[in-house]
Write an enzyme that holds these catalytic residues in place. Sequence first.
Site, PDB file in Angstrom:
ATOM      1  N   GLY A  80      -4.626 -10.534  13.745  1.00 61.89           N
ATOM      2  CA  GLY A  80      -5.620 -10.223  12.709  1.00 61.89           C
ATOM      3  C   GLY A  80      -5.318 -11.045  11.461  1.00 61.89           C
ATOM      4  N   ILE A 140      -3.287 -10.590   8.952  1.00 63.15           N
ATOM      5  CA  ILE A 140      -1.867 -10.790   8.613  1.00 63.15           C
ATOM      6  C   ILE A 140      -1.201 -11.702   9.647  1.00 63.15           C
ATOM      7  CG2 ILE A 140       0.369  -9.635   8.359  1.00 63.15           C
ATOM      8  CD1 ILE A 140      -1.181  -7.217   7.196  1.00 63.15           C
ATOM      9  N   THR A 180       6.255  -4.373  10.536  1.00 66.34           N
ATOM     10  CA  THR A 180       5.672  -4.083   9.214  1.00 66.34           C
ATOM     11  C   THR A 180       4.280  -3.472   9.386  1.00 66.34           C
ATOM     12  OG1 THR A 180       4.816  -6.329   9.132  1.00 66.34           O
ATOM     13  CG2 THR A 180       6.890  -5.936   7.975  1.00 66.34           C
ATOM     14  N   SER A 181       3.943  -3.017  10.602  1.00 67.53           N
ATOM     15  CA  SER A 181       2.581  -2.503  10.825  1.00 67.53           C
ATOM     16  C   SER A 181       2.550  -0.982  10.597  1.00 67.53           C
ATOM     17  CB  SER A 181       2.072  -2.888  12.212  1.00 67.53           C
ATOM     18  OG  SER A 181       2.930  -2.400  13.229  1.00 67.53           O
ATOM     19  N   GLU A 187       7.356   9.185   6.899  1.00 65.51           N
ATOM     20  CA  GLU A 187       7.704   8.499   5.642  1.00 65.51           C
ATOM     21  C   GLU A 187       7.677   9.491   4.494  1.00 65.51           C
ATOM     22  OE1 GLU A 187       5.220   5.058   5.243  1.00 65.51           O
ATOM     23  OE2 GLU A 187       6.082   4.081   6.987  1.00 65.51           O
ATOM     24  N   HIS A 239       8.390   0.731   3.431  1.00 71.96           N
ATOM     25  CA  HIS A 239       6.935   0.528   3.614  1.00 71.96           C
ATOM     26  C   HIS A 239       6.341  -0.162   2.379  1.00 71.96           C
ATOM     27  CE1 HIS A 239       2.992   2.145   5.564  1.00 71.96           C
ATOM     28  NE2 HIS A 239       2.902   0.879   5.170  1.00 71.96           N
ATOM     29  N   ILE A 240       6.902  -1.293   2.108  1.00 73.46           N
ATOM     30  CA  ILE A 240       6.554  -1.953   0.856  1.00 73.46           C
ATOM     31  C   ILE A 240       6.292  -3.441   1.074  1.00 73.46           C
ATOM     32  CG2 ILE A 240       8.833  -2.704  -0.008  1.00 73.46           C
ATOM     33  CD1 ILE A 240       8.079  -0.828  -2.481  1.00 73.46           C
TER      34      ILE A 240
END
Lengths: 513, 309
Positions: free
Chosen positions: B145, B147, B226-227, B256, B275-276
Amino acid sequence: MKGYELFARTLKDLRLGPVFGNPGSTEIPMLREIKDYVLTLHDSISVGMADGLAQYTGTPSVVNLHTLPGVANSMAFIHTARLNRSPVVITSGQQDNRHVYYDPLLSHDLLSLVGDAVKYRYEARNAEDIERSLKRAAMKSLEPPMGPVFVSFPMDVMEEESDYLGLAWKYPNTALVDMNEVEYVAKCIEEAASPAIISGSEIDAYGSMEDAVNFAEKVGCPVYAEPLSSRAGFRSDNHRFAGDILPATTAMNMLLMKNDLILNFGGDFTIYPYLQSPLLPGKKVITISLSPSFRYGEFITGHPGLFMRELTKIVKPKGDFQRPEDLSTGSAAARERRTMGVNFVLQKVRKKFHDYVIVDEAISSSVAVRKNLGYRDRSYFTAKSGQLGWATPAAAGISMKNPRVLEIIGDGSLMYTVQALWTISRYNLPVKVLVLDNQGYSILKSFSTSFYPGVEKAPFLSFKTDIVKISEAFGVETREGDESLDELDWLAEGETARVLVVHVDRSIPKLFF
Amino acid sequence: MKVLIILPPFLPVDDIRKIIRQILPDGEILTSTDFTEHNAEVLVATTFTRIDRNLISRLPGLKMIQISSTGYDNVDQDAVKSRKIMLCNIPAANKESVAEHVIAMALAHLKNLIHFHNEILKGNWPVLTNSMDLAGKTFGIIGMGAIGRKLAERLLYFGTNTIYYDPVRLQEEDEEFLGLKFYALEELLAKSDIISLHVPLTPETRNFIAGKQFNIMKDGSIFINTSRGEVVDEASMIKAIQSKGIRAGIDVYTQEPPDFSSDLFRLDNVIFSPHIAGVTVESQQRFITETVSNVMKYVQGLQPLYRVL
C-alpha cells in the site's frame, strides 16, 4: 493625405512597429503604407507577440486584427494583456460606413465586443480621427494600470483626405509619491510586531528592482513574491527573498500567520481556487501601487519603487531576515533523475540557461520553474490570466529585443498556438523552446485529485501528440531529449530557433491545498 | 457551518486556536467533551478522543466526523452508521515517517547500535563487531500500500534487493519503476534477510504471521512490525526470536500499552518503540494540513476525500 497614409504616418510618429497581425479584406485598405509587418497564422498570436514585446520593453506595441473574426479570435489574449498590464495598441478594420445599415458580411459592433478587456476603445468617424485617436490610445495604454487599447477604422475612412497635424503626444508621468503616506507607512512599520513585504509585478515593470532590494536590506523583513505574478517581483538570489505566496487564502494565511503588517508593493492578491478561509483576517494590509484594485486592505496610490526609495531613507530596521539556504533543489534533482522529474530537468536547464529570459507556460511545473530558475530583472514572464497558448507568441515577441529567450512550456499549452512556430521560423526569431511533455493536462489531473477524485483518470485529460513532426513542419529544428539531457547543449547553440521535447514524469503532482 | 474541534489538552491549544481563527473562522476548539449539547455540523478529533454513542447523541446536528489520523478505532462506527454520519480519516500522511522508522530499526539491528550504546554506557570499548551493511540484503515487504511503496522507494537508495508480497500484484511498470520482484508469501519469507509488515488489521489478517510463517524465515533474519500488533501471533514471534535468533523491531502490540511482564520484554534482540513509527513533527504537520484541507472541502460543499463511512 489619404486615411491609410495618415494611419502609417501616425504609427511612425509614435514609433509603433512592427505591426503584428493576420489581415483580412477589411484591413487591406489600411495596410497599404505599412512596411514593417509581422504575419502570424492566427489573429491571437499577434496579440500575444505584441504583449510579450510591450512588457519586455515597457513601451507600447501595435497589432492589427481582422475586424469581427480577428477580434473575437483574440479576446482571451486581449484579456491576458489587460491582466498582464501590457500596453498593446490594437487596431482593426471595420466595414464601410456606407453600407453598415445592411449588416454586411463581417460587420459587428466591435467596441461592444472588446468590452472591458481594453481601457480605451474608439471607432474613427473620419480621417481627422486617425491621428488623434491613435495618439490618445497609445498614451492611454501607458497610463496606470497599463493595458491594451482598441481603435477600429472603417474601410471608407481610409479613403478620406485630411492633413497630418503632428499633434503633440507625451507618455504619462508615473513618478508619483505622497511623502505624507511614506511617513505613515514608516510609522506603521515601526509600530508593527512583525511586518512582511510582498513585492509585485509593478516592481519589475517599472524597473524598480534596485529600490526594492535597498528597501528590503534596510528594513530587514522577509520579502515574498506576489501570488501568481506575471513577472518577477524581486531578485530571488537576494537573502531577504522568502519565496512565492500561494494564491489560496488558506495557504496565504498559514504562510503569513506570524505577520501583523503586510506591505504589498506593486502587487495584488490573486486568489484561486476558492477556499473557505477569509483573506488575511486581523492583519493590517497596505498596498502601494500605481493602479490599486481596492480589493482588500488600505491603498496608497503611487509609484511603488519610488515610494520604497523614499521609505528607505526614513524607515527603521525591523529585523534581519535571512532566508535559510535551500539545500533541497540539488537532492530533489538527483532523486528525480531516474523518473525524468521536472526538478531534475530544470536543474540541468538552469546550468545552461541561467541568464536567459524565461517565458513560462509549463502550468503544472510552474512552481518548479520559478523555484529552480529564480527571478531576476526582466527575466521571467507568464500569463496572469491562466490562459494557455500565450507563451510561444510572447516569447517570440520578446526575442525581437533580446535573443536569449527560453520558453518552457507544456505539451498541452504548446498546441494552443503551435503555429506561432511558423512566425518564429519565418522571421528568424531566436526563441529556444523546451517542451515538458507529460502527455496531458497535468494541472487538471492535480486539481481533480484534490477536489474531485477519480476525474484525473478521465480520458479527456490525456493525449499524445508527435511534437517533433508538428514543430518541424513549421520549419523549426526539433529534437527529443534523452535521459542524459545532453540535447540542452544543442538547444542553447546559436541564435536560431530550436525546440527540444523532453518526456517528463507523468505522475500527478500535488499542487492544490 | 459550525465546526467543532476537540483536541487533547497536551497540545499547544492556544497556538492552534490562533491558526484556526485565520483559516476556519467558524471553528471552535475544545479540550474536553463535557458539554451538554453542541450545534456542530462537523466534528474534528484525534484518536485521543473517544467518539462513542453518548458523545454523538450530544451533537444532534452532526453530519461529518473528520479524524486527524490514519486510524479511527476510537470511533463507534455502529453509532456513526445509525445516524448516517460521514466519517473520514487522513490516510498515509505518515507514510514517509513509517518508512524511515522501518529503515531505522533495520539499520539499528544490522549495525548493532543498541549493543554498542549499552556497552559504552557500561564503560566498555568493544572492538569486535558483526555489523552488516543494508546494501545487498534481500528486503521483503509484505503489503504494498502507500507505506509499502514509500518504503520500497526509500530502499532503492540503500542498494537492497527488494521483493514484495501483496494479495493484489502491482502493474508490471510499477514493479519496474520501484525495482521490485513479486513473490508468494512463503517464498518471500524464505528469501528475505529483512521482513517488514505493512498490512491492515482485518479478520483475514489477524495472526497473519504465526508459527508456520516464522518457521519459514531465515535464521537470524530481521522482522519488523509497524502495522498492527494483532497481525502477528505474539507467542509464535517470541518463540522464533528465542529459537531461530530472529531479530525483531516492534512498534505495535496486541494490547497497547502492552503487558510489560510478557517474555517479549525479556529478549535481547528486539528493538521496541511505542506505536509511534508514524508520529513525527513533520507527519503531524502533514496531518494538520490534510485535515484542514479536507474539512474545508466539506464546508465548501465538495465531497471530502478519504471517506471511510
